[in-house]
Design an enzyme around this catalytic site. Structure first.
Site, PDB file in Angstrom:
ATOM      1  N   THR A   1       0.831  -1.204   0.000  1.00  0.00           N
ATOM      2  CA  THR A   1       0.000   0.000   0.000  1.00  0.00           C
ATOM      3  C   THR A   1       0.870   1.261   0.000  1.00  0.00           C
ATOM      4  OG1 THR A   1      -1.669  -1.096   1.293  1.00  0.00           O
ATOM      5  CG2 THR A   1      -1.668   1.305   1.389  1.00  0.00           C
ATOM      6  N   ARG A  29     -13.547  -8.543  -0.565  1.00  0.00           N
ATOM      7  CA  ARG A  29     -12.935  -7.961   0.641  1.00  0.00           C
ATOM      8  C   ARG A  29     -12.373  -6.582   0.322  1.00  0.00           C
ATOM      9  NH1 ARG A  29      -7.535  -5.987   2.141  1.00  0.00           N
ATOM     10  NH2 ARG A  29      -7.270  -6.309   4.403  1.00  0.00           N
ATOM     11  N   VAL A  30     -12.672  -5.623   1.188  1.00  0.00           N
ATOM     12  CA  VAL A  30     -12.106  -4.272   1.078  1.00  0.00           C
ATOM     13  C   VAL A  30     -11.360  -4.015   2.379  1.00  0.00           C
ATOM     14  CG1 VAL A  30     -12.628  -1.812   0.902  1.00  0.00           C
ATOM     15  CG2 VAL A  30     -13.943  -3.449  -0.443  1.00  0.00           C
ATOM     16  N   GLY A  31     -10.152  -3.451   2.277  1.00  0.00           N
ATOM     17  CA  GLY A  31      -9.363  -3.212   3.478  1.00  0.00           C
ATOM     18  C   GLY A  31      -9.572  -1.822   4.032  1.00  0.00           C
ATOM     19  N   ASP A  32      -8.592  -1.346   4.761  1.00  0.00           N
ATOM     20  CA  ASP A  32      -8.721  -0.036   5.414  1.00  0.00           C
ATOM     21  C   ASP A  32      -8.389   1.120   4.476  1.00  0.00           C
ATOM     22  OD1 ASP A  32      -6.013  -0.818   5.294  1.00  0.00           O
ATOM     23  OD2 ASP A  32      -5.466   0.499   6.942  1.00  0.00           O
ATOM     24  N   THR A  52      -0.724   1.853   6.812  1.00  0.00           N
ATOM     25  CA  THR A  52      -0.480   0.668   5.994  1.00  0.00           C
ATOM     26  C   THR A  52      -0.344  -0.517   6.934  1.00  0.00           C
ATOM     27  OG1 THR A  52       1.005  -0.352   4.378  1.00  0.00           O
ATOM     28  CG2 THR A  52       2.033   1.087   6.004  1.00  0.00           C
ATOM     29  N   GLY A  53      -0.696  -1.722   6.425  1.00  0.00           N
ATOM     30  CA  GLY A  53      -0.581  -2.887   7.291  1.00  0.00           C
ATOM     31  C   GLY A  53      -1.760  -3.818   7.140  1.00  0.00           C
ATOM     32  N   ASN A  54      -2.128  -4.500   8.228  1.00  0.00           N
ATOM     33  CA  ASN A  54      -3.264  -5.423   8.189  1.00  0.00           C
ATOM     34  C   ASN A  54      -4.561  -4.623   8.282  1.00  0.00           C
ATOM     35  OD1 ASN A  54      -5.308  -7.206   8.621  1.00  0.00           O
ATOM     36  ND2 ASN A  54      -4.188  -8.484  10.071  1.00  0.00           N
ATOM     37  N   GLY A  55      -5.133  -4.331   7.141  1.00  0.00           N
ATOM     38  CA  GLY A  55      -6.291  -3.455   7.111  1.00  0.00           C
ATOM     39  C   GLY A  55      -7.513  -4.019   7.787  1.00  0.00           C
TER      40      GLY A  55
END
Lengths: 140, 179
Positions: A1, A29-32, A52-55
């Protein structure tokens, strides 16, 4: 990201993110990243932040919004970033994540959550001081 | 010493910062700079976590998420699960500038993008196809499923709801596999 914050000469601020998300995600799936306040956030009177990271985990804590609100009340960008990370760590000690913060005067900072294999977070800064896209990093 | 203007971005993506800075120097707005900077990563894929050809989903497809925010007006444009369109952050900006909405998702977001003049194309590459093929050979490991059967730590789907595990499956974290 990629998460980016840009502050103009007159203090205007914009922020943004772009990503292809998590590997092997469940379709749909949609992340942060596209969630305002999670992926990134900006308010010209206060500052901007991007994460950024595990959304899947991070989006629940709105780290970018929290960091900007902390900068609004005068918190230094590095401290604002660290607080946003620690807020998540309290509930998910092993989460993978990092955040960048900048306030309307051009001060900036970054923070990350230390886990095995991730103890330093690189980010890039470009201003008239650096005169080039300068690679920097912060210890988690 | 803090000076303005300032560009700051995550990870080692120096080309992105350079593109944003050039946009500012050319008289562009901070929104133009964020769009140009993130677009540079979408085109170059950066570390594989941005743009086409990376991080295939369970069907092997690459889909994109992006947002842009104007800190002056507090306007936001965002897309989630965008399919077949490479310029995710530009589509996010189009959501902000050409609708009263904030977030568009999935196939409908792709149709909105095509209507706004964006080109639809396949986002897979030889690399993402080979990564996906290898994943299938590895019994779909790792994956993002839980409390389903067959056991997701051993088998591919299709999955059905299964018993709720008492303790969560321990999962290795790949720092290159996330948002």
């Amino acid at each position: 990201t990629i998460g980016m914050v840009v502050i103009g000469r007159d203090g205007q601020i914009a922020a943004g993110t772009s990503t292809n998300g998590a590997n092997y995600k469940v379709p749909g799936r949609v992340g942060d990243s596209p969630i305002a306040g999670a992926g990134s956030y900006a308010e010209s009177a206060a500052g901007g932040a991007a994460a950024t990271g595990n959304g899947d985990v991070m989006m629940r804590f709105l780290p970018s919004y929290l960091a900007v609100e902390l900068m609004r009340i005068g918190t230094e960008p590095s401290t604002a970033c660290e607080t946003a990370i620690s807020r998540i760590k309290r509930h998910n000690p092993g989460f993978f994540g990092a955040i960048i913060c900048a306030n309307s005067t051009g001060h900036y900072g970054a923070a990350c959550n230390k886990i095995p294999g991730f103890t330093r977070f690189p980010f890039v800064v470009y201003n008239s001081q650096t005169n080039t896209p300068l690679l920097q990093s912060v210890d988690c | 010493r803090a000076t303005l203007p300032l560009v700051i971005n995550t990870w080692e993506f120096q080309h992105a910062a350079d593109a944003a800075w050039r946009a500012l120097q050319a008289g562009g707005s901070v929104m133009d700079a964020v769009e140009k900077g993130c677009s540079r990563c979408e085109a170059e894929q950066c570390d594989g976590s941005v743009g086409f050809g990376g991080h295939p989903d369970e069907r092997g497809e690459t889909t994109l998420d992006a947002m842009i925010m104007n800190g002056n007006t507090m306007e936001v444009g965002a897309v989630g699960d965008l399919r077949r369109i490479k310029n995710a952050i530009s589509v996010a900006r189009a959501v902000m500038e050409h609708t009263e909405h904030t977030l568009l998702v999935g196939e409908s977001a792709s149709q909105f993008a095509e209507n706004m003049g964006f080109t639809a194309e396949d986002l897979t590459t030889n690399n993402s196809i080979s990564v996906f093929t290898q994943w299938l050979k590895d019994n779909c490991q790792p994956n993002n499923r839980k409390n389903v059967s067959p056991d997701p730590s051993k088998y591919c789907g299709p999955y059905k709801p299964g018993p709720t595990l008492k303790h969560r499956r321990r999962r290795e974290i790949d720092i290159h596999a996330h948002d």
